[in-house]
Design a protein around this motif. Structure first.
Motif, PDB file in Angstrom:
ATOM      1  N   THR A  56       0.855  -1.186   0.000  1.00 42.37           N
ATOM      2  CA  THR A  56       0.000   0.000   0.000  1.00 42.37           C
ATOM      3  C   THR A  56       0.890   1.235   0.000  1.00 42.37           C
ATOM      4  OG1 THR A  56      -0.127   0.063   2.415  1.00 42.37           O
ATOM      5  CG2 THR A  56      -1.870  -1.136   1.260  1.00 42.37           C
ATOM      6  N   PHE A  57       0.433   2.266  -0.661  1.00 42.38           N
ATOM      7  CA  PHE A  57       1.174   3.518  -0.756  1.00 42.38           C
ATOM      8  C   PHE A  57       0.219   4.639  -0.381  1.00 42.38           C
ATOM      9  CE2 PHE A  57       2.750   0.520  -3.903  1.00 42.38           C
ATOM     10  CZ  PHE A  57       4.065   0.388  -3.493  1.00 42.38           C
ATOM     11  N   LYS A  58       0.428   5.197   0.788  1.00 37.50           N
ATOM     12  CA  LYS A  58      -0.467   6.244   1.288  1.00 37.50           C
ATOM     13  C   LYS A  58       0.330   7.508   1.564  1.00 37.50           C
ATOM     14  CE  LYS A  58      -3.690   2.997   3.208  1.00 37.50           C
ATOM     15  NZ  LYS A  58      -4.620   2.692   4.258  1.00 37.50           N
ATOM     16  N   VAL A  59      -0.402   8.585   1.708  1.00 43.64           N
ATOM     17  CA  VAL A  59       0.196   9.851   2.097  1.00 43.64           C
ATOM     18  C   VAL A  59      -0.664  10.426   3.219  1.00 43.64           C
ATOM     19  CG1 VAL A  59      -1.025  11.199   0.330  1.00 43.64           C
ATOM     20  CG2 VAL A  59       1.107  12.053   1.260  1.00 43.64           C
ATOM     21  N   ILE A  60       0.002  11.007   4.217  1.00 46.63           N
ATOM     22  CA  ILE A  60      -0.694  11.600   5.358  1.00 46.63           C
ATOM     23  C   ILE A  60      -0.439  13.099   5.345  1.00 46.63           C
ATOM     24  CG2 ILE A  60      -0.907  11.644   7.864  1.00 46.63           C
ATOM     25  CD1 ILE A  60       0.192   8.761   7.832  1.00 46.63           C
ATOM     26  N   PHE A  61      -1.526  13.865   5.318  1.00 44.01           N
ATOM     27  CA  PHE A  61      -1.464  15.326   5.381  1.00 44.01           C
ATOM     28  C   PHE A  61      -1.814  15.727   6.807  1.00 44.01           C
ATOM     29  CE2 PHE A  61      -2.630  14.122   1.098  1.00 44.01           C
ATOM     30  CZ  PHE A  61      -1.766  14.879   0.318  1.00 44.01           C
ATOM     31  N   ILE A  62      -0.941  16.491   7.456  1.00 42.21           N
ATOM     32  CA  ILE A  62      -1.188  16.954   8.822  1.00 42.21           C
ATOM     33  C   ILE A  62      -1.477  18.447   8.765  1.00 42.21           C
ATOM     34  CG2 ILE A  62      -0.299  17.167  11.180  1.00 42.21           C
ATOM     35  CD1 ILE A  62      -0.510  14.267  10.343  1.00 42.21           C
ATOM     36  N   PHE A  63      -2.642  18.820   9.302  1.00 43.15           N
ATOM     37  CA  PHE A  63      -3.053  20.215   9.376  1.00 43.15           C
ATOM     38  C   PHE A  63      -3.119  20.637  10.833  1.00 43.15           C
ATOM     39  CE2 PHE A  63      -4.857  18.457   5.532  1.00 43.15           C
ATOM     40  CZ  PHE A  63      -4.695  19.459   4.585  1.00 43.15           C
ATOM     41  N   GLU A  64      -2.916  21.924  11.095  1.00 42.19           N
ATOM     42  CA  GLU A  64      -3.088  22.482  12.436  1.00 42.19           C
ATOM     43  C   GLU A  64      -4.178  23.530  12.343  1.00 42.19           C
ATOM     44  OE1 GLU A  64      -3.013  25.193  15.559  1.00 42.19           O
ATOM     45  OE2 GLU A  64      -2.188  25.808  13.645  1.00 42.19           O
ATOM     46  N   ASP A  65      -5.123  23.435  13.262  1.00 40.47           N
ATOM     47  CA  ASP A  65      -6.226  24.396  13.281  1.00 40.47           C
ATOM     48  C   ASP A  65      -6.594  24.694  14.723  1.00 40.47           C
ATOM     49  OD1 ASP A  65      -8.261  26.019  12.082  1.00 40.47           O
ATOM     50  OD2 ASP A  65      -9.716  24.480  12.643  1.00 40.47           O
ATOM     51  N   GLY A  66      -6.241  25.865  15.184  1.00 39.71           N
ATOM     52  CA  GLY A  66      -6.621  26.298  16.527  1.00 39.71           C
ATOM     53  C   GLY A  66      -6.112  25.399  17.632  1.00 39.71           C
ATOM     54  N   GLY A  67      -4.889  24.916  17.540  1.00 36.44           N
ATOM     55  CA  GLY A  67      -4.324  24.061  18.573  1.00 36.44           C
ATOM     56  C   GLY A  67      -4.676  22.597  18.442  1.00 36.44           C
ATOM     57  N   GLU A  68      -5.387  22.227  17.395  1.00 37.80           N
ATOM     58  CA  GLU A  68      -5.744  20.827  17.156  1.00 37.80           C
ATOM     59  C   GLU A  68      -5.053  20.354  15.884  1.00 37.80           C
ATOM     60  OE1 GLU A  68      -9.669  17.973  16.640  1.00 37.80           O
ATOM     61  OE2 GLU A  68      -9.895  20.132  16.476  1.00 37.80           O
ATOM     62  N   LEU A  69      -4.538  19.131  15.904  1.00 41.20           N
ATOM     63  CA  LEU A  69      -3.946  18.543  14.707  1.00 41.20           C
ATOM     64  C   LEU A  69      -4.978  17.681  14.005  1.00 41.20           C
ATOM     65  CD1 LEU A  69      -0.415  17.456  15.980  1.00 41.20           C
ATOM     66  CD2 LEU A  69      -1.035  19.496  14.696  1.00 41.20           C
ATOM     67  N   LEU A  70      -5.046  17.818  12.695  1.00 40.37           N
ATOM     68  CA  LEU A  70      -5.967  17.041  11.869  1.00 40.37           C
ATOM     69  C   LEU A  70      -5.124  16.218  10.904  1.00 40.37           C
ATOM     70  CD1 LEU A  70      -8.350  20.011  11.028  1.00 40.37           C
ATOM     71  CD2 LEU A  70      -8.583  18.370  12.896  1.00 40.37           C
ATOM     72  N   SER A  71      -5.308  14.913  10.918  1.00 45.78           N
ATOM     73  CA  SER A  71      -4.528  13.998  10.093  1.00 45.78           C
ATOM     74  C   SER A  71      -5.429  13.395   9.018  1.00 45.78           C
ATOM     75  CB  SER A  71      -3.939  12.892  10.978  1.00 45.78           C
ATOM     76  OG  SER A  71      -3.297  11.927  10.197  1.00 45.78           O
ATOM     77  N   LEU A  72      -5.093  13.630   7.759  1.00 49.94           N
ATOM     78  CA  LEU A  72      -5.856  13.103   6.635  1.00 49.94           C
ATOM     79  C   LEU A  72      -4.994  12.089   5.901  1.00 49.94           C
ATOM     80  CD1 LEU A  72      -8.193  13.049   4.599  1.00 49.94           C
ATOM     81  CD2 LEU A  72      -7.124  15.034   3.497  1.00 49.94           C
ATOM     82  N   GLU A  73      -5.444  10.847   5.843  1.00 46.39           N
ATOM     83  CA  GLU A  73      -4.708   9.780   5.166  1.00 46.39           C
ATOM     84  C   GLU A  73      -5.466   9.368   3.916  1.00 46.39           C
ATOM     85  OE1 GLU A  73      -3.899   5.184   6.168  1.00 46.39           O
ATOM     86  OE2 GLU A  73      -3.044   6.591   7.608  1.00 46.39           O
ATOM     87  N   CYS A  74      -4.741   9.259   2.797  1.00 44.25           N
ATOM     88  CA  CYS A  74      -5.378   8.786   1.565  1.00 44.25           C
ATOM     89  C   CYS A  74      -4.349   8.059   0.715  1.00 44.25           C
ATOM     90  CB  CYS A  74      -6.003   9.943   0.793  1.00 44.25           C
ATOM     91  SG  CYS A  74      -4.854  11.168   0.187  1.00 44.25           S
ATOM     92  N   GLY A  75      -4.833   7.311  -0.244  1.00 40.77           N
ATOM     93  CA  GLY A  75      -3.954   6.591  -1.149  1.00 40.77           C
ATOM     94  C   GLY A  75      -3.138   7.561  -1.981  1.00 40.77           C
TER      95      GLY A  75
END
Length: 97
Positions: free
Chosen positions: A56-75
């Motif tokens: 599997t080959f995925k990429v994880i995008f990490i965002f910061e919003d108001g002191g919270e981290l948001l992790s988006l994983e997709c192929g």
């Protein structure tokens, strides 16, 4: 080197479902769907692995919003993954996505 830890900051994990919407599994085990994700992109991380004996080959995008981290994983080679990576490299403003 720009390395560090985000101690004490919560992280919320998202995936892309088959309909192309953001999905998040809540604490009760239910799935919550979202139309968009907002924040400052702080990291893009490749994640290669294996599922049922296939690579599997995925990429994880990490965002910061108001002191919270948001992790988006997709192929990495999915339509959404390719589209997002292409749009990021064409964008002149990496501060707010």
């Amino acid at each position: 080197m720009g390395a560090g830890r985000h101690a004490g900051i919560s992280k919320t994990f998202f995936n892309i479902n088959k309909e192309g919407r953001l999905s998040h599994k809540n604490e009760a085990g239910g799935i919550e769907l979202y139309d968009y994700l907002e924040g400052r992109l702080i990291s893009i991380e490749p994640k290669d692995g294996e599922y049922e004996g296939k690579p599997t080959f995925k990429v994880i995008f990490i965002f910061e919003d108001g002191g919270e981290l948001l992790s988006l994983e997709c192929g990495r080679f999915s339509g959404f993954g390719r589209d997002l990576i292409t749009k990021l490299f064409k964008s002149a403003d990496f501060q707010k996505i």
